[in-house]
Design a protein around this motif. Sequence first.
Motif, short mmCIF file in Angstrom:
data_model
loop_
_atom_site.label_atom_id
_atom_site.label_comp_id
_atom_site.label_asym_id
_atom_site.label_seq_id
_atom_site.Cartn_x
_atom_site.Cartn_y
_atom_site.Cartn_z
N PRO A 166 39.78 64.33 25.87
CA PRO A 166 38.77 64.14 24.94
C PRO A 166 38.49 65.10 23.91
O PRO A 166 38.13 64.92 22.76
N ARG A 167 38.22 66.50 24.41
CA ARG A 167 37.84 67.49 23.35
C ARG A 167 39.20 67.63 22.31
O ARG A 167 38.94 67.63 20.96
N THR A 177 32.70 76.22 6.90
CA THR A 177 32.99 74.88 7.59
C THR A 177 33.50 74.81 8.78
O THR A 177 32.90 74.31 9.99
N GLY A 178 34.47 75.87 8.94
CA GLY A 178 34.91 76.03 10.60
C GLY A 178 33.92 76.46 11.55
O GLY A 178 33.86 75.93 12.67
N ALA A 179 32.99 77.35 11.08
CA ALA A 179 31.90 77.78 11.88
C ALA A 179 30.87 76.56 12.33
O ALA A 179 29.91 76.80 12.87
N GLN A 180 31.03 75.35 11.92
CA GLN A 180 30.09 74.15 12.13
C GLN A 180 30.85 73.07 12.95
O GLN A 180 30.33 72.28 13.53
N GLY A 235 30.27 69.41 15.04
CA GLY A 235 31.36 68.69 14.74
C GLY A 235 31.76 67.83 15.95
O GLY A 235 31.89 66.75 15.92
N LEU A 236 31.98 68.58 16.98
CA LEU A 236 32.55 67.91 18.24
C LEU A 236 31.48 67.00 18.97
O LEU A 236 31.82 65.82 19.29
N THR A 237 30.18 67.15 18.91
CA THR A 237 29.46 66.45 19.44
C THR A 237 29.27 65.13 18.42
O THR A 237 29.38 64.13 19.02
N ALA A 238 29.30 65.37 17.17
CA ALA A 238 29.36 64.13 16.24
C ALA A 238 30.69 63.29 16.53
O ALA A 238 30.46 62.04 16.44
N CYS A 239 31.60 63.82 16.57
CA CYS A 239 32.82 63.08 16.64
C CYS A 239 32.83 62.25 17.98
O CYS A 239 33.17 61.37 18.11
#
Length: 330
Positions: A278-279, A125-128, A133-137
């Motif tokens: 934002p990150r 999961t961490g590798a995603q 993950g950040l783009t979707a969020c």
Amino acid sequence: MQAINYEEFGAAADVLRLTEIDNPAPQPGEVCVALSHSGVNPSDVKARAGTRPGVTKPPFPQVIPHSDGAGEIIAVGAGVDSARVGQKVWVWNAQWQRAFGTAAQQITLPAHQAVPLPKGVSFETGAQLGIPGLTACHAVFGGGGVAGETVLIQGGAGTVGYLAVQLAKWGGAKVIATCSPRDNDLVRDAGADAVLNYADPDLAAAVLEANGGKPVDTIVETEFGLNMTTDTEVIAPNGRIAAYGSAGEMSPTLPFYPLLFKAVTIDIILIYLLPTGPREQAITRLHHALADGALRCPVDTILPLAEAARAHELVEAGRRSGAVLLDCQG
């Protein structure tokens, strides 16, 4: 250490090579991570293939690809708390403007780019969590909270779209998603309240009908150019279109006046350039969603490091039910 690298653009099988190289020792402010898994993203594939406009050769003499990964810190440089040794982490922007990415057994990078992995969260999961993950969020929450609002996610079965459906639902939104009919069950299981055929010739009417005749507040967009007419019709006044892709039409024409008189915000997302504030907000939200059990990051295929070319080919083929990862120690 073993690492995958390329020295020129081309087909994955022609240019990706497994080699033995030395991983640089961590300098002040850096950490060395023994990688468990490396995420293979479409952006990694495009960079290796040389399909980015205006780029004719690799930016470095030797490139180790991939920006996403997860593993354990095994050494730290000066100024980094030695207590971080042994910490499980996930990494972001590992190969952004750097020669060496995560398609290797180890990586050395700035300490702030190695984020502590929440308890109970797997390396897979961490590798995603980096690019997808950040783009979707950020696409969902970049304009603020979405509780009580309606979010339209164009391409809800894609890697980013699938995570965005889950995050928007977790955030308290009504979620309408588009996809191919073959993926209806997948997207509905992710939490979408309504799932529509992306190819519907009257998609705008279908979106409005699914929302009780009302426009939507936020649109997460994977095909900005192709979907601009539909998005303009269905977006609410003061709404936000968060676009992270436009492969089908790279030079879109915007209906300026309809967008102007709705005061629409167009948010073009390149997650590599997301500012620190934002990150950090996105990272915190991702971790909270994981802690709440609200975010699943499915894996389609895990291949050994030596089969990186095959992993790239799978991503290029495009038809997957989850992420493609490399086992960096396998």
